[in-house]
Design an enzyme around this catalytic site. Structure first.
Site, PDB file in Angstrom:
ATOM      1  N   SER A 164       0.847  -1.194   0.000  1.00  0.00           N
ATOM      2  CA  SER A 164       0.000   0.000   0.000  1.00  0.00           C
ATOM      3  C   SER A 164       0.878   1.239   0.000  1.00  0.00           C
ATOM      4  O   SER A 164       1.793   1.362   0.823  1.00  0.00           O
ATOM      5  CB  SER A 164      -0.880   0.006   1.254  1.00  0.00           C
ATOM      6  OG  SER A 164      -1.314   1.326   1.510  1.00  0.00           O
ATOM      7  N   HIS A 185      -1.470  -1.581  -4.001  1.00  0.00           N
ATOM      8  CA  HIS A 185      -2.741  -1.349  -3.313  1.00  0.00           C
ATOM      9  C   HIS A 185      -2.958   0.158  -3.159  1.00  0.00           C
ATOM     10  O   HIS A 185      -2.134   0.848  -2.554  1.00  0.00           O
ATOM     11  CB  HIS A 185      -2.658  -2.051  -1.951  1.00  0.00           C
ATOM     12  CG  HIS A 185      -3.878  -1.959  -1.105  1.00  0.00           C
ATOM     13  ND1 HIS A 185      -4.938  -2.849  -1.218  1.00  0.00           N
ATOM     14  CD2 HIS A 185      -4.205  -1.119  -0.096  1.00  0.00           C
ATOM     15  CE1 HIS A 185      -5.853  -2.549  -0.313  1.00  0.00           C
ATOM     16  NE2 HIS A 185      -5.435  -1.497   0.386  1.00  0.00           N
ATOM     17  N   ASP A 201      -5.244   3.039  -1.700  1.00  0.00           N
ATOM     18  CA  ASP A 201      -6.274   3.327  -0.702  1.00  0.00           C
ATOM     19  C   ASP A 201      -6.971   4.635  -1.050  1.00  0.00           C
ATOM     20  O   ASP A 201      -6.361   5.698  -0.960  1.00  0.00           O
ATOM     21  CB  ASP A 201      -5.637   3.433   0.690  1.00  0.00           C
ATOM     22  CG  ASP A 201      -5.152   2.086   1.188  1.00  0.00           C
ATOM     23  OD1 ASP A 201      -5.993   1.183   1.323  1.00  0.00           O
ATOM     24  OD2 ASP A 201      -3.934   1.933   1.419  1.00  0.00           O
ATOM     25  N   MET A 249      -9.723   7.246   0.012  1.00  0.00           N
ATOM     26  CA  MET A 249     -10.488   7.652   1.201  1.00  0.00           C
ATOM     27  C   MET A 249     -11.134   9.003   0.931  1.00  0.00           C
ATOM     28  O   MET A 249     -10.490   9.891   0.368  1.00  0.00           O
ATOM     29  CB  MET A 249      -9.558   7.773   2.405  1.00  0.00           C
ATOM     30  CG  MET A 249      -8.776   6.508   2.703  1.00  0.00           C
ATOM     31  SD  MET A 249      -7.807   6.696   4.213  1.00  0.00           S
ATOM     32  CE  MET A 249      -6.895   5.147   4.216  1.00  0.00           C
ATOM     33  N   HIS A 279      -8.686  -0.020  -3.220  1.00  0.00           N
ATOM     34  CA  HIS A 279      -9.464  -0.283  -2.007  1.00  0.00           C
ATOM     35  C   HIS A 279     -10.253   0.985  -1.721  1.00  0.00           C
ATOM     36  O   HIS A 279      -9.689   1.985  -1.276  1.00  0.00           O
ATOM     37  CB  HIS A 279      -8.486  -0.625  -0.866  1.00  0.00           C
ATOM     38  CG  HIS A 279      -9.154  -0.799   0.464  1.00  0.00           C
ATOM     39  ND1 HIS A 279      -8.442  -0.805   1.643  1.00  0.00           N
ATOM     40  CD2 HIS A 279     -10.456  -0.986   0.808  1.00  0.00           C
ATOM     41  CE1 HIS A 279      -9.290  -0.979   2.660  1.00  0.00           C
ATOM     42  NE2 HIS A 279     -10.509  -1.083   2.176  1.00  0.00           N
ATOM     43  N   MET A 337     -12.444   3.207   0.249  1.00  0.00           N
ATOM     44  CA  MET A 337     -13.025   3.526   1.552  1.00  0.00           C
ATOM     45  C   MET A 337     -13.806   4.821   1.380  1.00  0.00           C
ATOM     46  O   MET A 337     -13.415   5.888   1.871  1.00  0.00           O
ATOM     47  CB  MET A 337     -11.906   3.661   2.597  1.00  0.00           C
ATOM     48  CG  MET A 337     -11.338   2.306   2.973  1.00  0.00           C
ATOM     49  SD  MET A 337      -9.713   2.439   3.720  1.00  0.00           S
ATOM     50  CE  MET A 337      -8.708   2.520   2.250  1.00  0.00           C
ATOM     51  N   MET A 390     -10.572  -6.579   6.889  1.00  0.00           N
ATOM     52  CA  MET A 390      -9.787  -5.503   7.502  1.00  0.00           C
ATOM     53  C   MET A 390      -9.294  -5.977   8.871  1.00  0.00           C
ATOM     54  O   MET A 390     -10.082  -6.422   9.706  1.00  0.00           O
ATOM     55  CB  MET A 390     -10.640  -4.239   7.676  1.00  0.00           C
ATOM     56  CG  MET A 390     -10.948  -3.487   6.387  1.00  0.00           C
ATOM     57  SD  MET A 390      -9.508  -3.035   5.398  1.00  0.00           S
ATOM     58  CE  MET A 390      -8.615  -1.947   6.512  1.00  0.00           C
ATOM     59  N   PHE A 421      -6.247   4.684   8.466  1.00  0.00           N
ATOM     60  CA  PHE A 421      -4.856   5.091   8.676  1.00  0.00           C
ATOM     61  C   PHE A 421      -3.908   3.904   8.607  1.00  0.00           C
ATOM     62  O   PHE A 421      -4.282   2.794   8.993  1.00  0.00           O
ATOM     63  CB  PHE A 421      -4.710   5.774  10.043  1.00  0.00           C
ATOM     64  CG  PHE A 421      -5.563   6.999  10.164  1.00  0.00           C
ATOM     65  CD1 PHE A 421      -5.113   8.218   9.664  1.00  0.00           C
ATOM     66  CD2 PHE A 421      -6.836   6.917  10.712  1.00  0.00           C
ATOM     67  CE1 PHE A 421      -5.925   9.347   9.732  1.00  0.00           C
ATOM     68  CE2 PHE A 421      -7.652   8.038  10.776  1.00  0.00           C
ATOM     69  CZ  PHE A 421      -7.195   9.258  10.285  1.00  0.00           C
ATOM     70  N   GLY A 422      -2.697   4.185   8.148  1.00  0.00           N
ATOM     71  CA  GLY A 422      -1.645   3.182   8.196  1.00  0.00           C
ATOM     72  C   GLY A 422      -1.006   3.162   9.574  1.00  0.00           C
ATOM     73  O   GLY A 422      -1.307   4.005  10.429  1.00  0.00           O
ATOM     74  N   GLY A 423      -0.154   2.175   9.787  1.00  0.00           N
ATOM     75  CA  GLY A 423       0.656   2.142  11.001  1.00  0.00           C
ATOM     76  C   GLY A 423      -0.057   1.675  12.256  1.00  0.00           C
ATOM     77  O   GLY A 423       0.464   1.830  13.359  1.00  0.00           O
ATOM     78  N   ASP A 429      -5.677  -6.660   5.419  1.00  0.00           N
ATOM     79  CA  ASP A 429      -5.180  -5.283   5.292  1.00  0.00           C
ATOM     80  C   ASP A 429      -5.175  -4.638   6.666  1.00  0.00           C
ATOM     81  O   ASP A 429      -6.221  -4.478   7.297  1.00  0.00           O
ATOM     82  CB  ASP A 429      -6.106  -4.507   4.337  1.00  0.00           C
ATOM     83  CG  ASP A 429      -5.640  -3.085   4.080  1.00  0.00           C
ATOM     84  OD1 ASP A 429      -4.575  -2.685   4.578  1.00  0.00           O
ATOM     85  OD2 ASP A 429      -6.373  -2.370   3.357  1.00  0.00           O
ATOM     86  N   GLY A 430      -3.955  -4.267   7.120  1.00  0.00           N
ATOM     87  CA  GLY A 430      -3.812  -3.562   8.385  1.00  0.00           C
ATOM     88  C   GLY A 430      -2.869  -4.284   9.325  1.00  0.00           C
ATOM     89  O   GLY A 430      -3.136  -5.413   9.739  1.00  0.00           O
ATOM     90  N   GLY A 431      -1.739  -3.642   9.595  1.00  0.00           N
ATOM     91  CA  GLY A 431      -0.806  -4.193  10.575  1.00  0.00           C
ATOM     92  C   GLY A 431      -0.053  -5.425  10.109  1.00  0.00           C
ATOM     93  O   GLY A 431       0.465  -6.179  10.939  1.00  0.00           O
ATOM     94  N   GLY A 491       1.627  -1.655   4.267  1.00  0.00           N
ATOM     95  CA  GLY A 491       1.899  -0.246   4.003  1.00  0.00           C
ATOM     96  C   GLY A 491       3.141   0.209   4.725  1.00  0.00           C
ATOM     97  O   GLY A 491       4.246   0.257   4.161  1.00  0.00           O
TER      98      GLY A 491
HETATM   99  C1  DX5 Z   1      -5.895   1.457   6.098  1.00  0.00           C
HETATM  100  C2  DX5 Z   1      -5.574   1.054   4.693  1.00  0.00           C
HETATM  101  C3  DX5 Z   1      -4.372   0.215   4.564  1.00  0.00           C
HETATM  102  C4  DX5 Z   1      -3.100   0.824   5.074  1.00  0.00           C
HETATM  103  C5  DX5 Z   1      -2.384  -0.274   5.764  1.00  0.00           C
HETATM  104  O1  DX5 Z   1      -7.200   1.841   6.201  1.00  0.00           O
HETATM  105  O2  DX5 Z   1      -6.646   0.342   4.109  1.00  0.00           O
HETATM  106  O3  DX5 Z   1      -4.206  -0.309   3.259  1.00  0.00           O
HETATM  107  O4  DX5 Z   1      -2.276   1.363   4.085  1.00  0.00           O
HETATM  108  O5  DX5 Z   1      -1.276   0.246   6.402  1.00  0.00           O
HETATM  109  P1  DX5 Z   1      -0.396  -0.622   7.376  1.00  0.00           P
HETATM  110  O6  DX5 Z   1       0.149  -1.788   6.603  1.00  0.00           O
HETATM  111  O7  DX5 Z   1       0.634   0.335   7.838  1.00  0.00           O
HETATM  112  O8  DX5 Z   1      -1.291  -1.105   8.511  1.00  0.00           O
HETATM  113 ZN    ZN Z   2      -6.228  -0.674   2.176  1.00  0.00          ZN
END
Ligand code: DX5
Ligand code: ZN
Length: 221
Positions: A10, A34, A36, A38, A67, A69, A138, A144-146, A174-176, A196
């Site tokens: 991502s 990927h 994102d 938003m 993706h 959102m 999810m 958010f990332g991270g 997706d996520g973490g 990401g």
């Molecule tokens: C969050 C996004 C993810 C995000 C994941 O809502 O959908 O794709 O980039 O980031 P990480 O891998 O840092 O959790």
């Molecule tokens: Zn995503």
């Protein structure tokens, strides 16, 4: 046959001033990129409007896994398919007509993806399997990332794997996702991994993708 593993980095945490260059860094070792999208309504964050996203899609060295959102997925989903994305994933929480929208995404030539937020069960959507090319579970609250991987989602991944059975549907998480979490997500049944911050905050993004792929592949071999 072992499950095929796909890594879909991502670019949410990459350098937005040079996304084509960032994608180039991971192109040789990734399956898809990927993207994102938003809208600051479905989630409390904003990334791209359609024209900015289109530029990324058109300049990308990798096929794009969008993706979405965003609210109004019934309108926006087919637009992203028409824009040439390889896959378009919509959230069940943002659509009024899931079957028509999944079908429209396919009709415009993209793979169709069905995503659920952490509080949305996947079992209620098993009837849509014939219209779906990918389920997205999810593993954080979208936006958010991270954030940290939510371990309670492992059970939902197992449920999705059961729903898929023998069908050629991809199962994305997706996520973490990181070297700490990818093995347990794979064990639960995932085969397609968004990463990401783990990738773009690494010294060497391409090497990180290779490490993630090796860890996941070991689980499925
Ligand atoms: C969050 C996004 C993810 C995000 C994941 O809502 O959908 O794709 O980039 O980031 P990480 O891998 O840092 O959790
Ligand atoms: Zn995503």
């Amino acid at each position: 046959m072992p499950r095929e593993i796909r890594i879909t980095p991502s670019i949410l945490n990459a350098n937005f001033d040079d996304l084509a260059g960032e994608i180039q860094k991971v192109a040789a070792v990734s399956d898809l990129v990927h993207l994102d999208v938003m809208d600051n309504v479905f989630v409390p964050n904003f990334t791209f409007d359609f024209s900015a996203a289109k530029k990324v899609i058109e300049s990308s060295a990798l096929p794009v896994d969008a993706h979405l959102m965003v609210m109004n997925a019934d309108v926006v989903g087919p637009e992203y398919a028409q824009a040439g994305c390889h896959s378009v994933t919509i959230h069940v929480e943002a659509t009024d007509d899931l079957p028509s929208t999944l079908s429209a995404i396919r009709r415009y030539g993209s793979r169709s993806g069905l995503a659920v937020k952490p509080n949305t069960p996947i079992t209620e959507y098993s009837d849509y399997s014939d219209l779906v090319d990918m389920f997205l579970i999810m593993t954080v609250e979208p936006g958010f990332g991270g954030q940290s991987f939510m371990d309670p989602m492992l059970e939902k991944i197992r449920q999705a794997r059961k729903i898929i059975g023998d069908r050629p549907i991809w199962l994305q998480v997706d996520g973490g996702i990181s070297v700490e979490t990818i093995e347990r997500a794979t064990q639960a049944g995932a085969d397609t991994f968004v990463a990401g911050s783990a990738v773009f905050r690494a010294q060497d993004p391409a090497a990180m993708i290779t490490s993630l792929r090796i860890l996941a592949t070991k689980v499925t071999d």
